[in-house]
Design a protein around this motif. Structure first.
Motif, PDB file in Angstrom:
ATOM      1  N   VAL A 117       1.438 -13.479 -10.298  1.00 50.65           N
ATOM      2  CA  VAL A 117       2.571 -13.154 -11.177  1.00 50.65           C
ATOM      3  C   VAL A 117       2.182 -12.836 -12.612  1.00 50.65           C
ATOM      4  O   VAL A 117       2.502 -12.035 -13.270  1.00 50.65           O
ATOM      5  CB  VAL A 117       3.363 -14.434 -11.203  1.00 50.65           C
ATOM      6  N   THR A 118       1.111 -13.408 -12.831  1.00 50.39           N
ATOM      7  CA  THR A 118       0.662 -13.046 -14.427  1.00 50.39           C
ATOM      8  C   THR A 118      -0.073 -11.495 -14.110  1.00 50.39           C
ATOM      9  O   THR A 118       0.124 -10.867 -15.244  1.00 50.39           O
ATOM     10  CB  THR A 118      -0.631 -14.080 -14.568  1.00 50.39           C
ATOM     11  N   ALA A 119      -0.676 -11.348 -13.195  1.00 48.30           N
ATOM     12  CA  ALA A 119      -1.236  -9.828 -13.057  1.00 48.30           C
ATOM     13  C   ALA A 119       0.005  -9.040 -12.979  1.00 48.30           C
ATOM     14  O   ALA A 119      -0.141  -7.786 -13.586  1.00 48.30           O
ATOM     15  CB  ALA A 119      -1.918  -9.537 -11.740  1.00 48.30           C
ATOM     16  N   ALA A 120       1.146  -9.254 -12.272  1.00 48.29           N
ATOM     17  CA  ALA A 120       2.556  -8.362 -12.614  1.00 48.29           C
ATOM     18  C   ALA A 120       3.068  -8.239 -13.860  1.00 48.29           C
ATOM     19  O   ALA A 120       3.368  -7.106 -14.075  1.00 48.29           O
ATOM     20  CB  ALA A 120       3.492  -8.914 -11.630  1.00 48.29           C
ATOM     21  N   VAL A 121       2.829  -9.456 -14.615  1.00 52.67           N
ATOM     22  CA  VAL A 121       3.405  -9.294 -15.861  1.00 52.67           C
ATOM     23  C   VAL A 121       2.488  -8.541 -16.883  1.00 52.67           C
ATOM     24  O   VAL A 121       3.013  -7.640 -17.491  1.00 52.67           O
ATOM     25  CB  VAL A 121       3.336 -10.821 -16.622  1.00 52.67           C
ATOM     26  N   ALA A 122       1.302  -8.568 -16.619  1.00 54.49           N
ATOM     27  CA  ALA A 122       0.227  -7.515 -17.332  1.00 54.49           C
ATOM     28  C   ALA A 122       0.816  -6.083 -16.914  1.00 54.49           C
ATOM     29  O   ALA A 122       0.724  -5.435 -17.554  1.00 54.49           O
ATOM     30  CB  ALA A 122      -1.228  -7.884 -16.937  1.00 54.49           C
ATOM     31  N   ASP A 123       0.820  -5.854 -15.802  1.00 51.30           N
ATOM     32  CA  ASP A 123       1.286  -4.555 -15.217  1.00 51.30           C
ATOM     33  C   ASP A 123       2.458  -4.076 -16.140  1.00 51.30           C
ATOM     34  O   ASP A 123       2.580  -2.903 -16.493  1.00 51.30           O
ATOM     35  CB  ASP A 123       1.583  -4.362 -13.536  1.00 51.30           C
ATOM     36  N   ALA A 163       3.989  -5.434  -5.353  1.00 50.64           N
ATOM     37  CA  ALA A 163       2.817  -4.656  -5.046  1.00 50.64           C
ATOM     38  C   ALA A 163       1.657  -5.702  -5.040  1.00 50.64           C
ATOM     39  O   ALA A 163       0.752  -5.723  -4.517  1.00 50.64           O
ATOM     40  CB  ALA A 163       2.667  -3.713  -6.263  1.00 50.64           C
ATOM     41  N   ARG A 164       1.572  -6.831  -6.225  1.00 53.06           N
ATOM     42  CA  ARG A 164       0.704  -7.683  -6.436  1.00 53.06           C
ATOM     43  C   ARG A 164       0.388  -8.705  -5.279  1.00 53.06           C
ATOM     44  O   ARG A 164      -0.669  -9.321  -4.954  1.00 53.06           O
ATOM     45  CB  ARG A 164       0.647  -8.430  -7.865  1.00 53.06           C
ATOM     46  N   ALA A 165       1.655  -8.989  -4.693  1.00 54.30           N
ATOM     47  CA  ALA A 165       1.818  -9.887  -3.394  1.00 54.30           C
ATOM     48  C   ALA A 165       0.905  -9.291  -2.139  1.00 54.30           C
ATOM     49  O   ALA A 165       0.344  -9.755  -1.349  1.00 54.30           O
ATOM     50  CB  ALA A 165       3.164  -9.946  -3.125  1.00 54.30           C
ATOM     51  N   LYS A 166       0.994  -7.880  -2.301  1.00 56.78           N
ATOM     52  CA  LYS A 166      -0.020  -7.129  -1.388  1.00 56.78           C
ATOM     53  C   LYS A 166      -1.225  -6.632  -1.827  1.00 56.78           C
ATOM     54  O   LYS A 166      -1.973  -5.994  -1.031  1.00 56.78           O
ATOM     55  CB  LYS A 166       0.811  -6.031  -0.850  1.00 56.78           C
ATOM     56  N   GLY A 167      -1.599  -7.076  -2.926  1.00 60.37           N
ATOM     57  CA  GLY A 167      -2.958  -6.636  -3.525  1.00 60.37           C
ATOM     58  C   GLY A 167      -2.953  -5.324  -4.032  1.00 60.37           C
ATOM     59  O   GLY A 167      -4.181  -4.883  -4.081  1.00 60.37           O
ATOM     60  N   HIS A 168      -2.028  -4.607  -4.299  1.00 57.34           N
ATOM     61  CA  HIS A 168      -1.953  -3.541  -4.839  1.00 57.34           C
ATOM     62  C   HIS A 168      -1.657  -3.111  -6.429  1.00 57.34           C
ATOM     63  O   HIS A 168      -0.953  -4.179  -6.970  1.00 57.34           O
ATOM     64  CB  HIS A 168      -0.608  -2.557  -4.248  1.00 57.34           C
TER      65      HIS A 168
END
Length: 460
Positions: A50-56, A162-167
């Motif tokens: 989730v943190t990575a998705a927020v950064a995206d 996307a992050r849930a799938k590593g993309h």
């Protein structure tokens, strides 16, 4: 902690217009009243994803990681250095789930962002068992409007999946997103100057039309307060929503036009004026790049609303619809040019109730059904519920806000009419009657507008 500034420059016209209309310091303690908020599913993802998705999301939309010095400049900051400051992690307690306004999320919603030193967004990760159940999002209104909030929620959802799938969610260049600073640079260039000249021509014509329509009308005498106090009252009504739908269907005009014409009639009655100059707020998203942007793009455009004694209803509705449609093309106009233009054309009429009221229309197509199902503000009630309808409710006064404005949240199950005014305008004595008059005019129009229009002054 210092944060790297990637690039910076002047504010764009929409940002400047927001702060100049606000009527109070952007860092004042009440500014949370205008925040946008939403709760999104967390999909039971790990906190790191989730943190990575927020950064995206922050990478894609620069306005969410920008410091703003009011009326001066904006500085776009590096994502990584400020990421931790905009994410709060808290247990997803039962009380939070039952009441979206409670707990940690409510505390975030009531944040008065210090925009010169703080990014205008917060993310509350509501967790259970080490997984993120829900995500609360809070954004300062200076950085987003209703349309932009939909874009934010859509892009965050895309990033989460996307992050849930590593993309990576957003590959390649971002030509489909116009950043607030890019808009400012365009406005300062040759294309922006050409657009501004066309907008200036349209605004001048409308202002001259308004001046001529008002004739020898004399505004109410009221001393403007140095520290304005905003008052608000609201009417939730299924009757007015159904009437608005019927008027639009019969006349082939947008639903918003019927509300605008009825509001103009109420203004004319309140001000004892022959016509009303209303600044209709426009979504102002005329390109795909702006439509894909998380930013505040809403801007006002002057519309001369014919008074209730200026001909047949169907003719006044057609005139109002045409002026509203044409005006949307010219909503993006430098407020630093608009103010002296208004003063030059209107003189002492500028800033009065008959020349400067605002009209904000919101429906499901603009902000989505969920966001448009509840009132905005701290109480957040479901205005489509019959239990909340048919009663005028007043809210506690607070500093600042637009001097005169009607906001309409419309859906088929009911509409919410929110009227706000400064204490020194004199509208406090007639505000409730204005809301009832809008409902009465709409119902009369929907019934075929036969006979004289309803009289002003209904109070129950």
């Amino acid at each position: 902690m210092s944060i790297t500034v990637e690039r910076g420059g002047r504010l764009n016209w929409a940002q400047r217009e927001w702060f100049e209309d606000l009527g109070a310091d952007s860092d004042s303690e009440w500014s949370f009243e205008a925040n946008f908020s939403a709760i999104l599913p967390g999909h039971d993802l790990a906190q790191g994803d989730v943190t990575a998705a927020v950064a995206d999301l922050l990478t894609r939309h620069e306005g969410l990681r920008t410091h703003i010095v009011r009326t001066s400049r904006q500085d776009v900051c590096s994502v990584g250095e400020g990421l931790a400051a905009v994410i709060r992690v808290t247990p997803d307690e039962p009380g939070d789930h039952a009441d979206p306004g409670g707990g940690a999320f409510q505390a975030a919603v009531r944040t008065s962002f210090r925009l010169h030193a703080q990014w205008p967004v917060l993310f509350v990760l509501l967790t259970a068992g080490g997984r993120v159940r829900r995500i609360g999002v809070v954004v300062d209104h200076s950085a987003v409007d209703g349309w932009g909030m939909r874009v934010l929620c859509r892009d965050l959802e895309r990033a989460l999946r996307a992050r849930a799938k590593g993309h990576e969610p957003f590959g390649g260049p971002m030509e489909d997103v116009e950043q607030p600073l890019d808009t400012a640079l365009w406005e300062q260039g040759a294309a922006g100057e050409r657009h501004q000249e066309r907008a200036r021509t349209h605004w001048r014509r409308q202002l001259v039309t308004l001046r001529d329509a008002l004739g020898d009308w004399t505004p109410k005498t009221a001393k403007r307060d140095d520290h304005p106090v905003l008052h608000t009252c609201r009417l939730a009504s299924r009757r007015v929503a159904q009437a608005a739908e019927a008027v639009a269907k019969a006349a082939g005009t947008p639903v918003s036009t019927g509300y605008l014409l009825a509001f103009g009639a109420a203004v004319c009655e309140a001000e004892q004026a022959p016509a009303a100059g209303v600044f209709a707020l426009s979504a102002n998203r005329l390109s795909a790049a702006v439509q894909g942007s998380v930013r505040k793009a809403v801007m006002p455009v002057p519309v001369v609303v014919p008074g209730p004694r200026e001909g047949a209803y169907r003719d006044r509705l057609a005139v109002c619809a045409a002026r509203l449609l044409q005006g949307h093309r010219f909503a993006n106009f430098d407020p630093g040019v608009a103010r002296p233009l208004e003063a030059d054309v209107l003189g002492g009429l500028r800033g009065t109730g008959a020349s400067s009221a605002r009209f904000n229309y919101v429906d499901n197509a603009l902000v989505g059904s969920a966001a448009n199902s509840r009132s905005w503000g701290r109480d957040s009630f479901a205005f489509g519920d019959p239990a909340h309808q048919g009663v005028v409710r007043f809210s506690p006064p607070r500093p600042g806000g637009s001097r005169y404005i009607l906001t309409v949240q419309h859906r088929v199950s009911g509409a919410l009419l929110t009227l706000a005014w400064h204490e020194d305008t004199g509208w406090g004595d007639v505000a409730e009657a204005m809301l009832w008059h809008i409902e009465d005019v709409m119902a009369w129009a929907a019934s075929g507008h036969e006979g004289p229009p309803p009289e002003f002054g209904r109070t129950n």
